[in-house]
Structures are given as structure tokens and as C-alpha cells.
Design an enzyme around this catalytic site. Structure first.
Site, PDB file in Angstrom:
ATOM      1  N   ASN A  64      -0.361 -14.733  -2.726  1.00 46.15           N
ATOM      2  CA  ASN A  64      -0.565 -13.563  -1.635  1.00 46.15           C
ATOM      3  C   ASN A  64      -0.839 -14.276  -0.315  1.00 46.15           C
ATOM      4  OD1 ASN A  64      -0.455 -10.638  -1.270  1.00 46.15           O
ATOM      5  ND2 ASN A  64      -2.476 -10.796  -1.033  1.00 46.15           N
ATOM      6  N   GLU A 100      -0.282  -5.152   1.096  1.00 45.71           N
ATOM      7  CA  GLU A 100      -1.316  -4.713   1.999  1.00 45.71           C
ATOM      8  C   GLU A 100      -0.893  -3.962   3.347  1.00 45.71           C
ATOM      9  OE1 GLU A 100      -4.451  -7.651   2.345  1.00 45.71           O
ATOM     10  OE2 GLU A 100      -4.177  -8.492   0.519  1.00 45.71           O
TER      11      GLU A 100
HETATM   12  C1  XIL Z   1     -10.374  -6.275   3.107  1.00 46.82           C
HETATM   13  C2  XIL Z   1     -10.904  -5.025   2.601  1.00 46.82           C
HETATM   14  O1  XIL Z   1     -10.198  -3.927   2.880  1.00 46.82           O
HETATM   15  C3  XIL Z   1     -12.309  -4.754   3.445  1.00 46.82           C
HETATM   16  O2  XIL Z   1     -12.912  -3.364   2.894  1.00 46.82           O
HETATM   17  C4  XIL Z   1     -13.432  -5.724   3.129  1.00 46.82           C
HETATM   18  O3  XIL Z   1     -14.601  -5.555   3.951  1.00 46.82           O
HETATM   19  C5  XIL Z   1     -12.677  -7.181   3.442  1.00 46.82           C
HETATM   20  O4  XIL Z   1     -11.460  -7.262   2.860  1.00 46.82           O
HETATM   21  N1  XIL Z   1      -6.670  -9.537   3.241  1.00 46.82           N
HETATM   22  C6  XIL Z   1      -6.977  -9.343   2.044  1.00 46.82           C
HETATM   23  C7  XIL Z   1      -7.764  -8.067   1.645  1.00 46.82           C
HETATM   24  O5  XIL Z   1      -6.419  -9.929   0.957  1.00 46.82           O
HETATM   25  O6  XIL Z   1      -8.366  -8.583   0.472  1.00 46.82           O
HETATM   26  C8  XIL Z   1      -8.551  -7.794   2.767  1.00 46.82           C
HETATM   27  O7  XIL Z   1      -9.265  -6.571   2.332  1.00 46.82           O
HETATM   28  C9  XIL Z   1      -7.732  -7.558   3.924  1.00 46.82           C
HETATM   29  C10 XIL Z   1      -7.094  -8.845   4.191  1.00 46.82           C
END
Ligand code: XIL
Length: 464
Positions: free
Chosen positions: A211, A276
Site C-alpha cells: 500500500n 484511503e
Molecule cells: C493517519 C490517520 O488517519 C491519523 O488518525 C493518524 O494520526 C495518522 O495516520 N497513510 C496511511 C494511514 O497509511 O495510516 C494514515 O492514517 C494516513 C496516511
């Protein structure tokens, strides 16, 4: 995982409906498929609409929000896949070495099970959100700690995870195509494959994903991931899927070759997942971008689902950009409607009006036009030259939209008519250079203040 029978029935109905839609769309023109939208048959939730084509629609979930009635209501109604937003990360699951803590992650898994949804596990090995004891290790000790972590966590959730993000964000940004120089990388270049092998051994039925972000279009970083996946496939290293985080905003918009990039990974024999998704913005521009991403997934057979990174704008890790499908009150936004309509087949395939361009990539035949840019930049200013190249048909007019970095502004332009000076600036052909022969090209340019643009611009053409 058990499915609630009522929901199970609902899903089967949706799938059957999907078959009918597919047959109809396959045998009649797109126009006829359009008439199907808006009928009483169109599914009314994201999850059911995605299920009609065998896909899922997911969201990131935070355990501490499950007591919020509005949040829980939307989660239960709309989503068929759940990713713990933070609760399965290394700092959460192994706060002290060999001492595992699953309470919050387990709450999310039970919530998913109770609503008949599946779970994406996120993330086993990552350079971020490591507990402090991990940050103090290196070499063999770190490698072994990482492998033990992967094994223990994947074993705990064995049989309950649809797909694991085994390794997250292991490649560097920029043009190097190199691995990110993290503590894990310093244990040896084979750390990624070692993690994947450990995950497979621990949970043979979970799909194992790589990912990353900034890999959503074709660029040096995604090329490097592509090469790794190709190598893993050729050597039998277990990998089943590639996740595209798809965090977008004005500086990093949906790439014009988003679908083509998903497709080239799919062609390697892996599933692709949008993992995401969030798109900063509002109104029609945001809704259109969401529709494009959704349609790109629908157009790629191996794209099995979309996960948005949160439910309401206020739940987002970048809430100020209002990047999600529900506003802070839990009300559906325009972006929600556009995703739902797209999932229901209500929009034509919105292949972007351009194809990617770089000097080494010839325009694919049939592509209307491509645009490539070259910069002459200095501290505080730049001159950009844009080359517009026609595809296999002659052009009678063209326009190119260049997204400027924040703070940059166009001060003058030549061989084109420009609209706007900041953000997304559109350049249309001048009266004398709209006609371009098939395969031919023309150039225009502009001068500006601030940082030079670097994003491959979108090109739109009229043919004839
Ligand atoms: C982010 C979360 O949304 C937040 O709550 C946390 O503080 C930091 O991480 N890439 C990723 C995710 O793979 O795990 C991240 O999530 C955002 C960027």
C-alpha cells in the site's frame, strides 16, 4: 466471520441485480444503460451499489467513535468494508516488545462482523507509528522484531481479514524510484518480501497487499512499486494486491492516467484496491473528482473496492480540507451523490479528457491529445513551456489545464489564451494554433512567480 442472514439476503439480491445490469450494459449502448439509473432498482447505499458489481465500499473507522450514534448509523447503513484507522498499527498492537494489545482493534473487527462487513488490516510493517522500543532497534534485532510482529498480529486475526496492508509506504517520493530510507529498509532490501512471506504463513487466506501514496498515476515512484510487484510475481513471493491510498487535493489532483495506472498493476495479476480515498475541496469539483475515481475502479475488473479514509469531514485526518462524502453533521454531500450515481451506472465512463504525457511516453493511439511541460525555474519565478501533441486524429482546438503549486501565479502567457492566474489555470489554443495534424504538436508558454508547476497537465481536444 458470520453474516447476519437479513443482510446476507440483501447482498445476494444486490448481486443478482448486478448481473442484470451488466448484461444490459454489455448488449445495448451506453445511452440505454443510462436509462437504468434512477429507476426504483438502483441501490441506495454505497455498499449495496458497489456490491451490484461484486465490489465493496469501505471506510476507515476509529474505535473511539463507535459510541457516536450519527457515526455508527452511517457506518452501519453505508459500508461493507472497514479499515481500522490506527488501531492495528504497530504502536497500537505491540506497545511493548512481545506484549500485544488488541482491545481497540478487536472492537472494530466485532463491529464489522456485526454489520456483515469485511475488514482490511492496516498495517503490519510501516516506518510510521512505530512504538518507541522499535525505533531504538536496528539490524537483526529490528528485522526479527518486525517478523515476529507480522506473525503475531496476522495470527491473532487469522481468518478475519480480507486483505492486509503488509507493508505500507516503503518507497521514496520524487524521481529516484528508490526505497524509502527507513529503519526497516536498513535491515536489508529483502525486508519487504520477508514480511510478505511471514504474513502468508500466519494467515494463508488473507490477501496480502502493498500500500502506498503518490503511486496513483504513472510516475517514478509507482514505476518502482510496479517493478517490485513484477519481481515478486516472477519469483513467487506472495503478493495478492496493491493498495492506492488516493489522498488528493489541489496540489495533488486525481492523475489523468489514474485508471491506466490501476490497469497496468492489474495486468500483473494482482487485485487493486483504492484504500484511503479522500479528495479535498467542495461542490461540483470535488464531486467530479470522486466520480472519476469511482468510475476508474469500475472500469478495471481487478479493482475490487474503494475505501474512503473516514466518514464525515470532521472525522478526517485532514478535516480542514473537507475531503469526505458526509459533512460534519453527517449529511450527504454532493460528492456522496456523485459516487452513488457512478456506482449505479448513472454516468458514462469518465475517462479523463487527456492521457498522460511525458517526453518518453508517446500518446497512445486514439488519445485525443497529451501535454508535457518543461520548466526554466529560478528562486521565485519560472518560465514553463508546454508541448501539446495530437493523438491519432487531427485536432481542431485544444485546451490544457495546469495546476500551479500554492502561492504560484501566472504573469503572462503566449501562443494561448489563459483563464485564471492561480490554482488550476486553463490555456486554450490561440486563433492560429488550434489545428494540429494527427501525431503533430504545437507549443505555448507562460511566465509566473513562485514555484514552477510539476504536475502532468490535463489536455482536452476537439477533433476534426
Ligand atoms: C493517519 C490517520 O488517519 C491519523 O488518525 C493518524 O494520526 C495518522 O495516520 N497513510 C496511511 C494511514 O497509511 O495510516 C494514515 O492514517 C494516513 C496516511
Amino acid at each position: 466471520m458470520t453474516l447476519d442472514p437479513a443482510r446476507h439476503r440483501g447482498r445476494r439480491t444486490s448481486r443478482l441485480r448486478g448481473v442484470v445490469l451488466t448484461v444490459a450494459a454489455g448488449t445495448v449502448a451506453v445511452g440505454a444503460a443510462l436509462t437504468l439509473s434512477g429507476t426504483a432498482d438502483a441501490a441506495t447505499t454505497l455498499g449495496a451499489s458497489a456490491a451490484a458489481s461484486g465490489r465493496y465500499f469501505g471506510t476507515a473507522v476509529a474505535a473511539y467513535k463507535l459510541s457516536d450514534a450519527t457515526y455508527l448509523g452511517i457506518l452501519n447503513t453505508e459500508f461493507t468494508m472497514v479499515t481500522p484507522e490506527n488501531e492495528m498499527k504497530w504502536d497500537a498492537t505491540e506497545p511493548a516488545q512481545n506484549s500485544f494489545s488488541y482491545t481497540n482493534a478487536d472492537r472494530i473487527v466485532s463491529q464489522a462482523t456485526s454489520m456483515g462487513a469485511r475488514v482490511r488490516g492496516h498495517a503490519l510493517a510501516w516506518h510510521q507509528q512505530q512504538p518507541s522500543w522499535v525505533q531504538s532497534l536496528s539490524g537483526t534485532a529490528l528485522r526479527n522484531a518486525m517478523l515476529n510482529h507480522v506473525t503475531q498480529v496476522a495470527t491473532h486475526y487469522r481468518g478475519q481479514i480480507y486483505a492486509w496492508d503488509v507493508v505500507n509506504e516503503a518507497f521514496a517520493d520524487g524521481g529516484s524510484g528508490a526505497r524509502r530510507d527507513s529503519n526497516l529498509q536498513q535491515t536489508g532490501n529483502d525486508w519487504i518480501e520477508a514480511a510478505f512471506r511471514a504474513a502468508r504463513a500466519a494467515d494463508p487466506n488473507a490477501k496480502l497487499c502493498y500500500n502506498d501514496y503518490n503511486t496513483d498515476g504513472q510516475n517514478a515512484k509507482s514505476n518502482a512499486v510496479y517493478a517490485m510487484v513484477q519481481d515478486f510475481k516472477s519469483r513467487g513471493v506472495p503478493i495478492d494486491c496493491v493498495g492506492f491510498q488516493s489522498h488528493f487535493n489541489a496540489q495533488s489532483p486525481v492523475p489523468s492516467d489514474y485508471q491506466a495506472n490501476l490497469q497496468r498493476f492489474a495486468d500483473l495479476g494482482v487485485e487493486v484496491q483504492i484504500t484511503e480515498l479522500d479528495i479535498e475541496g467542495s461542490g461540483t469539483a470535488q464531486a467530479d473528482s470522486y466520480a472519476r475515481v469511482t468510475q476508474a475502479c469500475l472500469n478495471v475488473t481487478a479493482c475490487k473496492g474503494i475505501t474512503v479514509w473516514g466518514i464525515r469531514d470532521s472525522d478526517s485526518w485532514r478535516a480542514s480540507g473537507t475531503p469526505l462524502l458526509f459533512d460534519g453533521n453527517g449529511t450527504k454531500k454532493q460528492a456522496y451523490t456523485s459516487v452513488l450515481t457512478t456506482l449505479n451506472g448513472g454516468t458514462e465512463p469518465s475517462t479523463p479528457p487527456s492521457t498522460p504525457g511525458s517526453p518518453s511516453t508517446p500518446p497512445p493511439s486514439g488519445g485525443a491529445c497529451t501535454a508535457t511541460l518543461s520548466n526554466n525555474a529560478w528562486n521565485g519565478g519560472f518560465v514553463t513551456t508546454v508541448k501539446v501533441t495530437a493523438g491519432s486524429s487531427a485536432l481542431s482546438g485544444w485546451s490544457v489545464t495546469v495546476t500551479l503549486p500554492s502561492g504560484a501565479a501566472v504573469t503572462s502567457a503566449w501562443n494561448s489564451q489563459s483563464s485564471g492566474t492561480t490554482g488550476a489555470v486553463r490555456f486554450a489554443n490561440a486563433s492560429y494554433n488550434g489545428r494540429v495534424t494527427a501525431g503533430g504538436s504545437t507549443e505555448f508558454g507562460f511566465q509566473g512567480t513562485g514555484t514552477a508547476p510539476s504536475i502532468v497537465p490535463a489536455c482536452t481536444a476537439s477533433l476534426g
